[in-house]
Write a protein that holds these residues in place. Structure first.
Motif, PDB file in Angstrom:
ATOM      1  N   ALA A  74       0.980  -1.153  -0.035  1.00 31.69           N
ATOM      2  CA  ALA A  74      -0.111  -0.097  -0.137  1.00 31.69           C
ATOM      3  C   ALA A  74       0.748   1.239   0.000  1.00 31.69           C
ATOM      4  O   ALA A  74       0.511   2.182  -0.894  1.00 31.69           O
ATOM      5  N   LEU A  75       2.021   1.217   0.695  1.00 28.15           N
ATOM      6  CA  LEU A  75       2.834   2.425   0.868  1.00 28.15           C
ATOM      7  C   LEU A  75       3.725   2.797  -0.562  1.00 28.15           C
ATOM      8  O   LEU A  75       3.746   3.706  -0.936  1.00 28.15           O
ATOM      9  N   ILE A  76       4.074   1.387  -1.163  1.00 33.57           N
ATOM     10  CA  ILE A  76       4.700   1.695  -2.590  1.00 33.57           C
ATOM     11  C   ILE A  76       3.656   2.202  -3.469  1.00 33.57           C
ATOM     12  O   ILE A  76       3.930   3.145  -4.382  1.00 33.57           O
ATOM     13  N   SER A  77       2.200   1.662  -3.588  1.00 27.56           N
ATOM     14  CA  SER A  77       1.276   2.296  -4.351  1.00 27.56           C
ATOM     15  C   SER A  77       0.910   3.599  -4.276  1.00 27.56           C
ATOM     16  O   SER A  77       0.687   4.313  -5.277  1.00 27.56           O
ATOM     17  N   GLU A  78       1.065   4.082  -2.997  1.00 28.52           N
ATOM     18  CA  GLU A  78       0.758   5.480  -2.678  1.00 28.52           C
ATOM     19  C   GLU A  78       1.999   6.373  -3.155  1.00 28.52           C
ATOM     20  O   GLU A  78       1.666   7.468  -3.692  1.00 28.52           O
ATOM     21  N   ALA A  79       3.209   5.911  -3.247  1.00 25.59           N
ATOM     22  CA  ALA A  79       4.341   6.597  -3.595  1.00 25.59           C
ATOM     23  C   ALA A  79       4.069   6.683  -5.164  1.00 25.59           C
ATOM     24  O   ALA A  79       4.625   7.970  -5.686  1.00 25.59           O
ATOM     25  N   LEU A  80       3.782   5.624  -5.725  1.00 25.92           N
ATOM     26  CA  LEU A  80       3.566   5.868  -7.200  1.00 25.92           C
ATOM     27  C   LEU A  80       2.480   6.664  -7.462  1.00 25.92           C
ATOM     28  O   LEU A  80       2.727   7.398  -8.677  1.00 25.92           O
ATOM     29  N   ARG A  81       1.527   6.678  -6.996  1.00 25.62           N
ATOM     30  CA  ARG A  81       0.305   7.552  -7.241  1.00 25.62           C
ATOM     31  C   ARG A  81       0.927   9.068  -7.009  1.00 25.62           C
ATOM     32  O   ARG A  81       0.631  10.000  -7.905  1.00 25.62           O
ATOM     33  N   GLN A  82       1.787   9.465  -5.844  1.00 29.11           N
ATOM     34  CA  GLN A  82       2.549  10.654  -5.605  1.00 29.11           C
ATOM     35  C   GLN A  82       3.551  11.158  -6.732  1.00 29.11           C
ATOM     36  O   GLN A  82       3.323  12.225  -7.337  1.00 29.11           O
ATOM     37  N   LEU A  83       4.161  10.118  -7.067  1.00 27.10           N
ATOM     38  CA  LEU A  83       5.104  10.362  -8.198  1.00 27.10           C
ATOM     39  C   LEU A  83       4.198  10.800  -9.648  1.00 27.10           C
ATOM     40  O   LEU A  83       4.915  11.739 -10.360  1.00 27.10           O
ATOM     41  N   GLY A  84       3.336  10.041  -9.843  1.00 27.78           N
ATOM     42  CA  GLY A  84       2.537  10.227 -11.017  1.00 27.78           C
ATOM     43  C   GLY A  84       1.949  11.736 -11.134  1.00 27.78           C
ATOM     44  O   GLY A  84       1.241  12.176 -12.213  1.00 27.78           O
ATOM     45  N   ARG A  85       1.549  12.415 -10.018  1.00 23.27           N
ATOM     46  CA  ARG A  85       1.017  13.595  -9.762  1.00 23.27           C
ATOM     47  C   ARG A  85       2.046  14.620 -10.230  1.00 23.27           C
ATOM     48  O   ARG A  85       1.630  15.832 -10.358  1.00 23.27           O
ATOM     49  N   MET A  86       3.377  14.389  -9.921  1.00 26.27           N
ATOM     50  CA  MET A  86       4.336  15.470 -10.434  1.00 26.27           C
ATOM     51  C   MET A  86       4.230  15.867 -11.851  1.00 26.27           C
ATOM     52  O   MET A  86       4.154  14.957 -12.854  1.00 26.27           O
ATOM     53  N   PRO A  87       4.355  17.214 -12.069  1.00 28.66           N
ATOM     54  CA  PRO A  87       4.200  17.676 -13.479  1.00 28.66           C
ATOM     55  C   PRO A  87       4.934  17.019 -14.314  1.00 28.66           C
ATOM     56  O   PRO A  87       4.234  16.736 -15.367  1.00 28.66           O
ATOM     57  N   GLU A  88       6.334  16.550 -14.351  1.00 27.19           N
ATOM     58  CA  GLU A  88       6.896  16.005 -15.325  1.00 27.19           C
ATOM     59  C   GLU A  88       6.460  14.640 -15.868  1.00 27.19           C
ATOM     60  O   GLU A  88       6.621  14.093 -16.906  1.00 27.19           O
ATOM     61  N   TYR A  89       5.637  13.951 -14.885  1.00 32.13           N
ATOM     62  CA  TYR A  89       4.956  12.639 -15.125  1.00 32.13           C
ATOM     63  C   TYR A  89       3.718  12.885 -15.517  1.00 32.13           C
ATOM     64  O   TYR A  89       3.196  11.975 -16.416  1.00 32.13           O
ATOM     65  N   ARG A  90       3.035  13.808 -14.886  1.00 33.64           N
ATOM     66  CA  ARG A  90       1.445  13.904 -15.169  1.00 33.64           C
ATOM     67  C   ARG A  90       1.416  14.384 -16.491  1.00 33.64           C
ATOM     68  O   ARG A  90       0.188  13.932 -17.169  1.00 33.64           O
ATOM     69  N   ASN A  91       2.136  15.172 -17.220  1.00 38.37           N
ATOM     70  CA  ASN A  91       1.881  15.802 -18.515  1.00 38.37           C
ATOM     71  C   ASN A  91       2.477  14.663 -19.454  1.00 38.37           C
ATOM     72  O   ASN A  91       2.729  14.986 -20.995  1.00 38.37           O
ATOM     73  N   GLY A  92       3.233  13.606 -19.284  1.00 41.71           N
ATOM     74  CA  GLY A  92       3.690  12.623 -20.052  1.00 41.71           C
ATOM     75  C   GLY A  92       5.156  12.974 -20.608  1.00 41.71           C
ATOM     76  O   GLY A  92       5.672  11.988 -21.548  1.00 41.71           O
ATOM     77  N   ARG A  93       5.833  13.831 -20.074  1.00 44.71           N
ATOM     78  CA  ARG A  93       6.972  14.085 -20.642  1.00 44.71           C
ATOM     79  C   ARG A  93       8.063  13.092 -20.173  1.00 44.71           C
ATOM     80  O   ARG A  93       9.067  12.586 -20.880  1.00 44.71           O
ATOM     81  N   VAL A  94       7.891  12.678 -18.967  1.00 45.89           N
ATOM     82  CA  VAL A  94       8.553  11.337 -18.410  1.00 45.89           C
ATOM     83  C   VAL A  94       7.604  10.238 -17.993  1.00 45.89           C
ATOM     84  O   VAL A  94       6.664  10.339 -17.517  1.00 45.89           O
ATOM     85  N   SER A  95       8.128   9.061 -18.526  1.00 46.63           N
ATOM     86  CA  SER A  95       7.415   7.834 -18.193  1.00 46.63           C
ATOM     87  C   SER A  95       8.345   7.009 -17.088  1.00 46.63           C
ATOM     88  O   SER A  95       9.485   6.989 -16.988  1.00 46.63           O
ATOM     89  N   LEU A  96       7.463   6.102 -16.487  1.00 47.22           N
ATOM     90  CA  LEU A  96       7.984   5.225 -15.527  1.00 47.22           C
ATOM     91  C   LEU A  96       8.036   3.667 -16.013  1.00 47.22           C
ATOM     92  O   LEU A  96       7.308   3.105 -16.896  1.00 47.22           O
ATOM     93  N   SER A  97       9.116   3.146 -15.926  1.00 50.83           N
ATOM     94  CA  SER A  97       9.352   1.805 -16.116  1.00 50.83           C
ATOM     95  C   SER A  97      10.006   1.138 -15.129  1.00 50.83           C
ATOM     96  O   SER A  97      10.951   1.807 -14.531  1.00 50.83           O
ATOM     97  N   PHE A  98       9.958  -0.277 -15.023  1.00 48.21           N
ATOM     98  CA  PHE A  98      10.821  -0.945 -13.957  1.00 48.21           C
ATOM     99  C   PHE A  98      11.683  -2.039 -14.293  1.00 48.21           C
ATOM    100  O   PHE A  98      11.400  -2.854 -15.342  1.00 48.21           O
ATOM    101  N   ALA A  99      12.861  -2.166 -13.382  1.00 49.67           N
ATOM    102  CA  ALA A  99      13.595  -3.349 -13.650  1.00 49.67           C
ATOM    103  C   ALA A  99      12.737  -4.645 -13.283  1.00 49.67           C
ATOM    104  O   ALA A  99      12.027  -4.630 -12.353  1.00 49.67           O
ATOM    105  N   PRO A 100      13.223  -5.902 -13.929  1.00 48.29           N
ATOM    106  CA  PRO A 100      12.639  -6.968 -13.286  1.00 48.29           C
ATOM    107  C   PRO A 100      12.983  -7.525 -11.962  1.00 48.29           C
ATOM    108  O   PRO A 100      14.071  -6.838 -11.502  1.00 48.29           O
ATOM    109  N   GLY A 101      11.993  -7.972 -11.434  1.00 48.12           N
ATOM    110  CA  GLY A 101      12.368  -8.604  -9.929  1.00 48.12           C
ATOM    111  C   GLY A 101      11.927  -7.626  -9.298  1.00 48.12           C
ATOM    112  O   GLY A 101      11.953  -7.582  -7.764  1.00 48.12           O
TER     113      GLY A 101
END
Length: 77
Positions: free
Chosen positions: A50-77
């Motif tokens: 739940a804490l990780i999900s909340e952090a990702l939600r907060q990260l997604g609200r930052m302007p550089e992510y919200r407007n699509g200039r930067v995307s998130l991807s994850f390393a395996p594992g």
């Protein structure tokens, strides 16, 4: 942003209240990001996720992510 590691630290909470808080850190190819998060309606076994999900939600609200200039991807594992 290519996230290579996620860490939850200083997690505090109460199973009676269903609340938890802690710091979530993301290591990435761009550096280090740390956020303080608080969640409600969690069980002792779901606090970490739940804490990780909340952090990702907060990260997604930052302007550089919200407007699509930067995307998130994850390393395996």
């Amino acid at each position: 942003m290519y996230i290579t590691q996620i860490e939850v630290s200083q997690m505090q909470g109460s199973s009676e209240s269903g609340k938890a808080s802690g710091f979530v850190s993301f290591e990435s190819d761009k550096g280090h990001v740390q956020m303080h998060c608080a969640v409600t309606d969690v069980t002792p076994t779901s606090c970490h996720h739940a804490l990780i999900s909340e952090a990702l939600r907060q990260l997604g609200r930052m302007p550089e992510y919200r407007n699509g200039r930067v995307s998130l991807s994850f390393a395996p594992g």
